[in-house]
Design a protein around this motif. Structure first.
Motif, PDB file in Angstrom:
ATOM      1  N   PRO A  76      74.906  95.074  81.508  1.00  0.00           N
ATOM      2  CA  PRO A  76      74.855  94.090  80.090  1.00  0.00           C
ATOM      3  C   PRO A  76      75.701  94.439  79.309  1.00  0.00           C
ATOM      4  O   PRO A  76      75.775  93.499  78.131  1.00  0.00           O
ATOM      5  N   PHE A  77      76.732  95.245  79.274  1.00  0.00           N
ATOM      6  CA  PHE A  77      77.834  95.366  78.421  1.00  0.00           C
ATOM      7  C   PHE A  77      79.163  95.022  78.764  1.00  0.00           C
ATOM      8  O   PHE A  77      80.254  95.167  78.367  1.00  0.00           O
ATOM      9  N   GLU A  78      79.192  94.098  79.997  1.00  0.00           N
ATOM     10  CA  GLU A  78      80.203  93.504  80.352  1.00  0.00           C
ATOM     11  C   GLU A  78      80.421  91.887  79.902  1.00  0.00           C
ATOM     12  O   GLU A  78      79.305  91.316  79.732  1.00  0.00           O
ATOM     13  N   ILE A 131      77.975  80.691  70.220  1.00  0.00           N
ATOM     14  CA  ILE A 131      77.628  82.299  70.144  1.00  0.00           C
ATOM     15  C   ILE A 131      78.115  82.835  71.578  1.00  0.00           C
ATOM     16  O   ILE A 131      78.801  83.892  71.277  1.00  0.00           O
ATOM     17  N   VAL A 132      77.985  82.115  72.571  1.00  0.00           N
ATOM     18  CA  VAL A 132      78.519  82.935  73.814  1.00  0.00           C
ATOM     19  C   VAL A 132      79.994  82.893  73.959  1.00  0.00           C
ATOM     20  O   VAL A 132      80.545  83.815  74.502  1.00  0.00           O
ATOM     21  N   THR A 173      74.394  82.427  82.210  1.00  0.00           N
ATOM     22  CA  THR A 173      73.328  81.794  81.603  1.00  0.00           C
ATOM     23  C   THR A 173      71.898  82.263  81.703  1.00  0.00           C
ATOM     24  O   THR A 173      71.434  82.604  80.593  1.00  0.00           O
ATOM     25  N   ILE A 174      71.252  82.645  82.753  1.00  0.00           N
ATOM     26  CA  ILE A 174      70.138  83.371  83.026  1.00  0.00           C
ATOM     27  C   ILE A 174      69.981  84.618  82.294  1.00  0.00           C
ATOM     28  O   ILE A 174      69.142  84.915  81.654  1.00  0.00           O
ATOM     29  N   TYR A 175      71.300  85.327  82.671  1.00  0.00           N
ATOM     30  CA  TYR A 175      71.059  86.766  82.012  1.00  0.00           C
ATOM     31  C   TYR A 175      71.040  86.919  80.692  1.00  0.00           C
ATOM     32  O   TYR A 175      70.236  87.623  79.962  1.00  0.00           O
ATOM     33  N   SER A 226      80.118  90.982  75.142  1.00  0.00           N
ATOM     34  CA  SER A 226      79.068  91.247  76.336  1.00  0.00           C
ATOM     35  C   SER A 226      77.887  90.419  76.475  1.00  0.00           C
ATOM     36  O   SER A 226      77.577  89.699  75.261  1.00  0.00           O
ATOM     37  N   VAL A 227      77.312  90.550  77.453  1.00  0.00           N
ATOM     38  CA  VAL A 227      75.987  89.640  77.635  1.00  0.00           C
ATOM     39  C   VAL A 227      75.103  90.037  76.710  1.00  0.00           C
ATOM     40  O   VAL A 227      74.466  89.441  75.857  1.00  0.00           O
TER      41      VAL A 227
END
Length: 486
Positions: free
Chosen positions: A427-429, A412-413, A260-262, A337-338
């Motif tokens: 960040p790409f996971e 969106i998530v 969530t924070i990321y 991904s994130v």
């Protein structure tokens, strides 16, 4: 009598009360409004209020109390083992209501009459098959107790509806007659009407407060139930999220909090610069003509449904990041991904931060700009060294509110970041957030009293506290530092 029909009759009586009250006031004054304490319309409004408001409030109370009263009465027809188990009782009452609704539908269609309904016997007939012949589909077979309870439920509801209609209409007519008798030239109709309106406004505020209290209590009570079944330390400090409805679940909060924070941080890194720069341009540099069409176009973004943003993340942003960044750099091969979710949520938040920052920058006194320009500062120096420091508290509040919105985003998530609960710096996971897991744990055929389901309420309560703290901080910052320039 249906509630809609009852409301329609009350509205007609209120309208008639307004006309009759106004005409009676004018008649008593001999057609001279100057002899009346209040304007003629106030006498009409007083009669309309007396005809509508008391009866409407009684109807609301009746609608709230009736289900509980009827359920308590109908539950006596169920087996004692069902009555002793709250969950079984709730499921049985759902079957009773569903069966009663099916019988009512069959009655409306004319496929069954009251005599046929009364003759239905679960001991000798499969009620599901019998109603199936009439085009009424039930999910399971019906026991004799449920059938008896459904018949009693229909009878009780019909009787209660009749008494409700009689009581509400009698109260409305009594209020109308009483109001008309009260009308006199020296009657303080305006004071009565304004007093009632003030109380109605107070009631509206109270309803909003009670709604918030109800939301908090619904989450808090179920969260307490969850922590009675699952250790609180394992929830808040656990590093693994692995729910298993058969038992042996690991419900660690940290992976969901990290995701969530990321995602929120990435969203703010996108939204804050773009939104703030757009606000500065619109407030300080754009002409009125340019502002008139640029600002609405930016705000149109806020009106796009989030599911459309999710599709945009799934079909456009995700594949683009995968093909041009993640795979060439060896950081991943998935479009979910994130980074995907964070960028799209950031785009969603641009108009939110831009509009708030624009209003805050425009609220900075013009005298500060004039003073800086008079001392020889350039336009850019004035914006950078005078306007932005003066507007900074409000901008900080807008950023924190934008963070609250990003934290609460779900669609969106789901479509852009996936559903994997993990701890990773890449960040790409694919990762996920608390809101996604809240939906996931409450979806499907699950045991409502299991920790795997109740954890959704603990996550919701935690999320509520986090967003509440951010909103309170934003309001505090704005109020504390805004006074310096007022």
């Amino acid at each position: 009598m249906t509630v809609l029909l009852l409301l329609t009759i009350l509205a007609v009586l209120a309208a008639a009360g307004f006309v009759l009250g106004r005409q009676r006031a004018l008649a008593l004054s001999g057609g001279l409004p100057g002899k009346l304490h209040s304007l003629p319309a106030y006498y009409g409004w007083h009669a309309a209020i007396m005809a509508f408001v008391p009866a409407f409030l009684v109807m609301l109370v009746w609608l709230v109390v009736q289900p509980f009263a009827i359920e308590g009465n109908i539950a006596a027809h169920l087996p004692e083992t069902v009555q002793a188990d709250p969950t079984a009782r709730q499921l049985a009452m759902a079957d009773v209501r569903r069966l009663a609704t099916g019988l009512d539908i069959a009655l409306e269609r004319g496929t069954l009459d009251e005599a046929a309904i009364a003759a239905l016997d679960a001991a000798a007939t499969d009620i599901r098959a019998e109603l199936g012949k009439q085009g009424i589909a039930l999910g399971s077979a019906v026991s004799a107790e449920v059938l008896t309870a459904a018949k009693e439920y229909r009878s009780t509801v019909a009787t209660a509806s009749t008494f409700r209609a009689f009581l509400v209409l009698a109260l409305a007519l009594a209020g109308l007659v009483f109001a008309l008798k009260q009308i006199a030239p020296d009657f303080w109709a305006r004071n009565r009407v304004e007093n009632v309106v003030m109380k109605l406004l107070m009631l509206a505020s109270l309803i909003a407060i009670l709604t918030t209290v109800g939301i908090v209590w619904s989450m808090l009570s179920e969260s307490i139930n969850f922590f009675r079944q699952y250790p609180i330390a394992d929830f808040f400090f656990g590093l693994t999220w692995n729910p298993k409805f058969g038992g042996g679940s690991e419900l660690g909060f940290i992976p969901l909090f990290w995701g969530t924070i990321y995602i929120t941080v990435i969203a703010l890194l996108v939204a804050v610069p773009l939104g703030l720069f757009a606000a500065i341009y619109l407030a300080e540099y754009a002409s009125k003509r340019t502002r008139a069409w640029v600002k609405p176009m930016i705000e149109v973004i806020a009106g796009i449904p989030t599911v459309v943003y999710g599709l945009f993340a799934l079909t456009t942003v995700g594949p683009f990041l995968r093909d041009f960044f993640a795979q060439p750099l060896g950081l991943g091969s998935s479009g979910s991904s994130v980074m995907t979710a964070g960028i799209v949520i950031g785009i969603l938040n641009i108009p939110f931060i831009s509009s708030l920052s624009d209003d805050i920058i425009n609220a900075v006194p013009q005298s500060l700009r004039d003073g800086a320009l008079g001392l020889g500062s350039t336009k850019s120096e004035t914006v950078r060294q005078v306007v932005l420091p003066a507007a900074l508290p409000g901008i900080a509040g807008a950023v924190l509110m934008g963070a609250s919105r990003a934290i609460g985003e779900t669609m969106i998530v789901v479509m852009g970041a996936g559903a994997a609960a993990k701890l990773s710096m890449n960040p790409f996971e694919a990762m996920t957030t608390m809101t996604v897991k809240i939906v996931g744990q409450l979806t499907g055929d699950t045991d409502f009293n299991s920790p795997e389901t109740l954890v959704a309420f603990a996550l919701g309560m935690t999320l509520f506290v986090i967003t509440l703290m951010l909103n309170v901080m934003a309001v505090w910052i704005v109020r504390k530092y805004r006074e310096q320039y007022e």
